[in-house]
Enzyme design. Structure first.
Site, PDB file in Angstrom:
ATOM      1  N   HIS A  68      10.912  73.070   2.886  1.00  0.00           N
ATOM      2  CA  HIS A  68      11.766  73.941   3.704  1.00  0.00           C
ATOM      3  C   HIS A  68      11.769  75.390   3.278  1.00  0.00           C
ATOM      4  O   HIS A  68      12.456  76.202   3.909  1.00  0.00           O
ATOM      5  CB  HIS A  68      13.206  73.430   3.700  1.00  0.00           C
ATOM      6  CG  HIS A  68      13.411  72.222   4.561  1.00  0.00           C
ATOM      7  ND1 HIS A  68      13.779  72.317   5.880  1.00  0.00           N
ATOM      8  CD2 HIS A  68      13.278  70.908   4.300  1.00  0.00           C
ATOM      9  CE1 HIS A  68      13.880  71.097   6.392  1.00  0.00           C
ATOM     10  NE2 HIS A  68      13.572  70.220   5.448  1.00  0.00           N
ATOM     11  N   LYS A  87      24.202  83.541  10.118  1.00  0.00           N
ATOM     12  CA  LYS A  87      23.417  82.754   9.180  1.00  0.00           C
ATOM     13  C   LYS A  87      24.417  82.072   8.295  1.00  0.00           C
ATOM     14  O   LYS A  87      25.383  82.694   7.864  1.00  0.00           O
ATOM     15  CB  LYS A  87      22.513  83.659   8.336  1.00  0.00           C
ATOM     16  CG  LYS A  87      21.440  84.356   9.135  1.00  0.00           C
ATOM     17  CD  LYS A  87      20.368  83.399   9.554  1.00  0.00           C
ATOM     18  CE  LYS A  87      19.483  84.077  10.603  1.00  0.00           C
ATOM     19  NZ  LYS A  87      18.433  83.214  11.086  1.00  0.00           N
ATOM     20  N   LYS A 108      17.331  87.183   4.893  1.00  0.00           N
ATOM     21  CA  LYS A 108      17.686  87.278   6.304  1.00  0.00           C
ATOM     22  C   LYS A 108      18.099  88.704   6.710  1.00  0.00           C
ATOM     23  O   LYS A 108      18.260  88.997   7.887  1.00  0.00           O
ATOM     24  CB  LYS A 108      18.792  86.272   6.630  1.00  0.00           C
ATOM     25  CG  LYS A 108      18.328  84.814   6.523  1.00  0.00           C
ATOM     26  CD  LYS A 108      19.473  83.816   6.624  1.00  0.00           C
ATOM     27  CE  LYS A 108      19.048  82.395   6.277  1.00  0.00           C
ATOM     28  NZ  LYS A 108      18.551  81.641   7.432  1.00  0.00           N
TER      29      LYS A 108
HETATM   30  C1  LIG Z   1      21.736  76.143  13.479  1.00  0.00           C
HETATM   31  C2  LIG Z   1      22.683  76.457  12.401  1.00  0.00           C
HETATM   32  C3  LIG Z   1      22.222  77.053  11.223  1.00  0.00           C
HETATM   33  C4  LIG Z   1      20.789  77.466  11.013  1.00  0.00           C
HETATM   34  O1  LIG Z   1      20.665  78.768  11.514  1.00  0.00           O
HETATM   35  P1  LIG Z   1      19.485  79.755  11.050  1.00  0.00           P
HETATM   36  O2  LIG Z   1      19.753  80.982  11.848  1.00  0.00           O
HETATM   37  O3  LIG Z   1      18.214  79.094  11.446  1.00  0.00           O
HETATM   38  O4  LIG Z   1      19.650  79.968   9.597  1.00  0.00           O
HETATM   39  C5  LIG Z   1      23.149  77.353  10.239  1.00  0.00           C
HETATM   40  N1  LIG Z   1      24.455  77.064  10.388  1.00  0.00           N
HETATM   41  C6  LIG Z   1      24.927  76.494  11.520  1.00  0.00           C
HETATM   42  C7  LIG Z   1      26.386  76.223  11.622  1.00  0.00           C
HETATM   43  C8  LIG Z   1      24.064  76.163  12.547  1.00  0.00           C
HETATM   44  O5  LIG Z   1      24.555  75.584  13.645  1.00  0.00           O
END
Ligand SMILES: *Cc1c(COP(=O)(O)O)cnc(C)c1O
Length: 879
Positions: free
Chosen positions: A379, A570, A612
């Protein structure tokens, strides 16, 4: 955030759902609800609280699922298909109620039943606690995969830990993050079923001895693993799979020593320490913290799960009545184990230990079975995230496993040298054991060697694994390496969270698209259709109005609903360490070195930064602010920028970035010159439920990581599916999103991976960018000089220092292109027709990003099982 006022579209939808709800179903639902209120909750309507009503509803819905659940498991027992086991330390499930009603197709009946009883179903839905047993993308992926595995009819099981405390609740106090424990089980969990009769012992510590029958691990301390099962319903196919989470329990004879010494009270009190194993989720995302308790959690999960898997394998009848399997030879034909990152990688030596020490198989036979059974998903490529457990810790807690790992490594390195005779460098690079400094086991290397398949989570990420992080292993076993681009479940991320848009799509395409998301491509011809554009944008506007009302209520900031809703969420602010290496010289490391001396000032810098790049977003906000201040009468496209996410507790600079966002917001939001042209909202306590509420209201999704650092991202896909446009770098799955929709429909900016690599080689000097761009220089000077902190120059000077001196993620190198790209976003937003066309093209191109597609690929290309869209027979249950 609670559910807001119903829009006209939603009211209309409710009426239409009610119309189709079967009268008998509604009546049986009401009966069941009242029965649960009476017998399960022991209340009457006079004294019942809203929470009681929620539980009565949850139990009613669960009743509708148990026959399907039992029959599905019976079906697997009878047919004995190959089982798929998904092993993950995280399941970020969010709420269960609405999802279950949708997948069972009983939403209309429940809604009508509650309406007839004078209750509002949305208010009850809002009472459910999120199951927050995850940090972010990795845990949410596991949750989406469970939904898809059930929907594709796979005989699949999720295995993990039932943490008593999930991810902490974030509160913002005076602009700063504080953490509160997530006591999610306080009122009980209506979905789970404890199965104490299947409790399993897990061993720790002890020593290894030779016996005539082989090695034995003895004198261990035992902790019991108590399973809790939760149902995982497929979408309208009568399949209900199981998520089995383990809870740690002290054995009766735990701490017998004290007991025998007569200290009965102390012995009973100390039983708690064993149960700490499942107490709390570690709140680190993409970061390895080598804590002993975490190692115990990982092994606890693997050991309990593997015993369960082997037990189920042995009692499977494989077509023969009352038969019990005695041979392990067909194990890889009947069992597939998927490792969600290296967190469950101890499953590999644990399976070897079972096969060697308990089944008494010869090594080669055991190894063949293990590698044909296990597969590993990587990952991340960030070095600070890779798990490396000290051998000394393993020797103490898992002595037999360390021996097995050493022997795996011995045979592995022999094979390396056979292939590359004399290449000692390569041998050192490929070893499972890292010898520089403290000896450690590289868990990614163990996972590759012990698996028949290794996959990345987006095309670009998988390419980077082959060409960089795992290059040597790729050269040894090219056939092991695969890509499985991540996906999201369209049930939760469209049907559930955006019912108006889902209804509109159903009007156009019929009702099969939620399990055949490719069908969204049929919307492409409608992208230029003015009527359809109006309908899509009307829904977006309603979603925005609802969110605006909610934000005004929660944060007391007036929101302009015709502004661009620009969202960056994020789950975690990513952190990295800067290590003291003498005055003025710095390098990054995974070590825990918190204090650094620079110019004789003691400065605390823990893992700072985020790949990020929320700071890049902040630089854009400040740039917009400065532009409006400089030209107060100018024409500006209004924006509401929302940023959310949790910082790992204790990591200083990540928290500082949160504070900067909040303080910039305070200045911007209260400046009358700015007015409604720019607002900044920090979204407190971002989590699955909040994602469901904000994503349908987004115009613009920020996916701005440094190229090569975000493995895939799944947030990006959720926004796309809900008709937000993306501003992003060519990173992770953004690359494939751009390919699906065409680059005309996405705002791509910044360095490509190759350019980032070239910059690394050339040497990055942030000062060059700072000195050559006046807008950028002004932003950084303001941060440094305390412009946003009441003149307190010290408050954010370290953030400015990071940007200018120690930034691993090259923010300033992408700044200018980012700002120009944001200008293009503004221009596009002013052309409503064009924007709507792009939004529709996003929705219509998102079919690939269904987790059903991802799971179908895992099934065929890794697990050797075939997805099935066939339904199991309906149990016709009336409760
Ligand atoms: C989908 C999701 C993530 C992942 O988001 P990224 O932008 O790909 O890091 C993280 N937290 C929650 C609550 C999500 O629903």
């Amino acid at each position: 955030m609670s559910a807001g006022v119903k829009t006209e579209a939603e009211k209309r939808k409710q009426i239409s759902v009610r119309a189709i709800a079967d009268v008998e179903d509604v009546n049986s639902m009401k009966k069941s609800f009242n029965r649960h209120l009476h017998y399960t909750l022991v209340k009457d309507r006079n004294i019942a609280t809203p929470r009681d009503y929620f539980f009565a509803l949850a139990h009613t819905v669960k009743d509708n699922l148990v026959s399907r659940w039992i029959r599905t498991q019976q079906h697997y027992y009878d047919k004995d298909p190959k089982r798929v086991y998904y092993l993950s330390l995280e399941y970020y499930m969010g709420r269960t109620l609405t999802n279950t009603m949708i997948n069972l197709g009983i939403q209309g009946a429940c809604d009508e039943a509650l309406y007839q009883m004078g209750l509002d179903i949305e208010n009850l839905e809002a009472i459910e606690e999120d199951a927050g047993l995850g940090n972010g993308g990795l845990g949410r992926l596991a949750a989406c995969f469970l939904d898809s595995m059930a929907t594709l009819g796979l005989a699949a099981y999720g295995y993990g830990i039932r943490y008593e405390y999930g991810i902490f609740a974030q509160r913002i106090v005076n602009g700063e993050q504080t953490e509160e424990p997530d006591d999610w089980l306080r009122f009980g969990n209506p979905w789970e079923k404890a199965r104490p009769e299947y409790t399993i012992p897990v061993n720790f510590y002890g020593k290894v001895v030779e016996t005539p029958e082989g090695k034995k691990w003895i004198d261990t301390q035992v902790v019991l693993a108590l399973p809790y099962d939760s149902p995982v319903p497929g979408y309208k196919n009568n399949v209900v799979n199981t998520l089995r989470l383990w809870s740690a329990k002290s054995p009766v004879d735990f701490n017998l020593k004290f007991f025998n010494n007569g200290d009965y009270i102390q012995a009973v009190i100390d039983r708690n320490v064993a149960e700490n194993i499942s107490r709390v989720l570690y709140p680190n995302d993409n970061f390895f913290e080598g804590k002993e308790l975490r190692l115990k959690q990982e092994y606890f999960m693997c050991a309990a799960t593997l015993q369960d898997i082997v037990r189920r394998y042995k009692v499977s009848k494989f077509g023969i009545r009352d038969a019990v399997r005695t041979s392990m030879d067909s194990f890889p034909d009947k069992v597939a184990i998927q490792l969600n990152d290296t967190h469950p990688s101890l499953a590999i030596p644990e399976l070897m230990r079972i096969l060697l020490d308990q089944e008494h198989l010869p090594w080669d036979n055991a190894w063949d079975i293990t590698t044909r059974t296990c597969a590993y998903t990587n990952h991340t490529v960030l070095p600070e995230a890779l798990e490396r457990w000290p051998c000394s810790m393993l020797a103490c807690i898992l002595p037999r496993h360390l021996e097995i790992i050493y022997h795996i490594n011995h045979l592995h390195l022999e094979e390396v040298l056979r292939k590359w005779p004399g290449d000692l460098d390569r041998m050192g690079r490929m070893s499972l054991i890292e010898e520089h400094g403290e000896k450690k086991v590289n868990m990614a290397h163990l996972s590759i060697v012990g698996s028949h398949a290794v996959n990345g989570v987006a095309w670009l990420h998988s390419e980077i694994l082959k060409s960089d992080l795992f290059k040597d292993f790729y050269e040894m076993w090219p056939e092991k390496f695969q890509n499985k681009t991540n996906g999201i479940t369209p049930r939760r991320w469209l049907l559930l969270c955006n019912p108006s848009l889902a209804d509109l799509i159903t009007d156009k395409l019929g009702d099969e698209w939620p399990s055949h998301l490719d069908q969204l491509a049929k919307l492409k011809p409608l992208a230029k259709d003015k009527m359809f554009q109006n309908e899509v944008m009307k829904i977006k506007q309603e979603n925005k109005m609802r969110l605006a009302a909610q934000l005004e209520n929660d944060y007391g900031v007036e929101i302009n609903p015709s502004s661009i809703f620009d969202i960056q969420v994020k789950e975690k602010f990513q952190l990295y360490t800067v290590e003291k290496a003498g005055v003025g010289t710095w390098r990054s490391t995974e070590e825990n070195d918190n204090f650094c001396i620079i110019d004789s000032i003691l400065l605390q810098v823990k893992r700072i930064h985020e790949y990020k790049r929320q700071l890049l977003n902040v630089l854009h906000i400040i740039t917009l602010y400065n532009r409006i201040k400089k030209n107060p009468k100018g024409n500006f496209v209004p924006r509401t920028v929302m940023i959310g996410g949790k910082a790992a507790p204790g990591y200083y600079t990540a928290k500082k970035i949160i504070k900067l966002v909040n303080l910039v917001g305070r200045v911007v939001n209260n400046d009358p010159v700015i007015g409604d042209r720019l607002k900044v909202i920090y979204l407190e306590n971002y989590r699955v439920t909040m994602a469901e509420q904000i994503i349908p209201a987004a115009d613009l999704s920020e996916q701005i990581s440094t190229a090569g650092t975000e493995a895939s991202g799944t947030g990006n896909m959720k926004f796309m599916l809900n008709g937000a446009l993306t501003i992003g770098t060519m990173d992770g799955a953004n690359v494939e999103m751009a390919e699906e929709m065409g680059e005309d429909n996405i705002f791509i900016f910044g360095m490509r991976v190759e350019e980032v690599e070239a910059l690394k080689v050339k040497g990055y000097d942030a000062m060059e960018y700072y000195n050559s761009n006046e807008e950028l220089k002004l932003c950084i000077d303001q941060i440094k000089d305390g412009y946003f902190s009441d003149g307190n120059a010290g408050e954010f000077s370290d953030i400015a220092d990071i940007l200018l001196k120690w930034d691993r993620f090259y923010l300033l190198a992408d700044y200018e292109d980012y700002i120009k790209c944001q200008d293009r976003v503004n221009e596009a937003f002013m052309n409503k027709r064009k924007w709507a066309e792009m939004a529709i093209n996003n929705i219509a191109s998102s079919g690939k990003f269904s987790s059903d597609r991802t799971i179908a690929e895992y099934a065929r290309e890794i697990w050797g099982v075939e997805p099935s869209w066939e339904k199991l027979p309906s149990p016709h249950e009336k409760v």
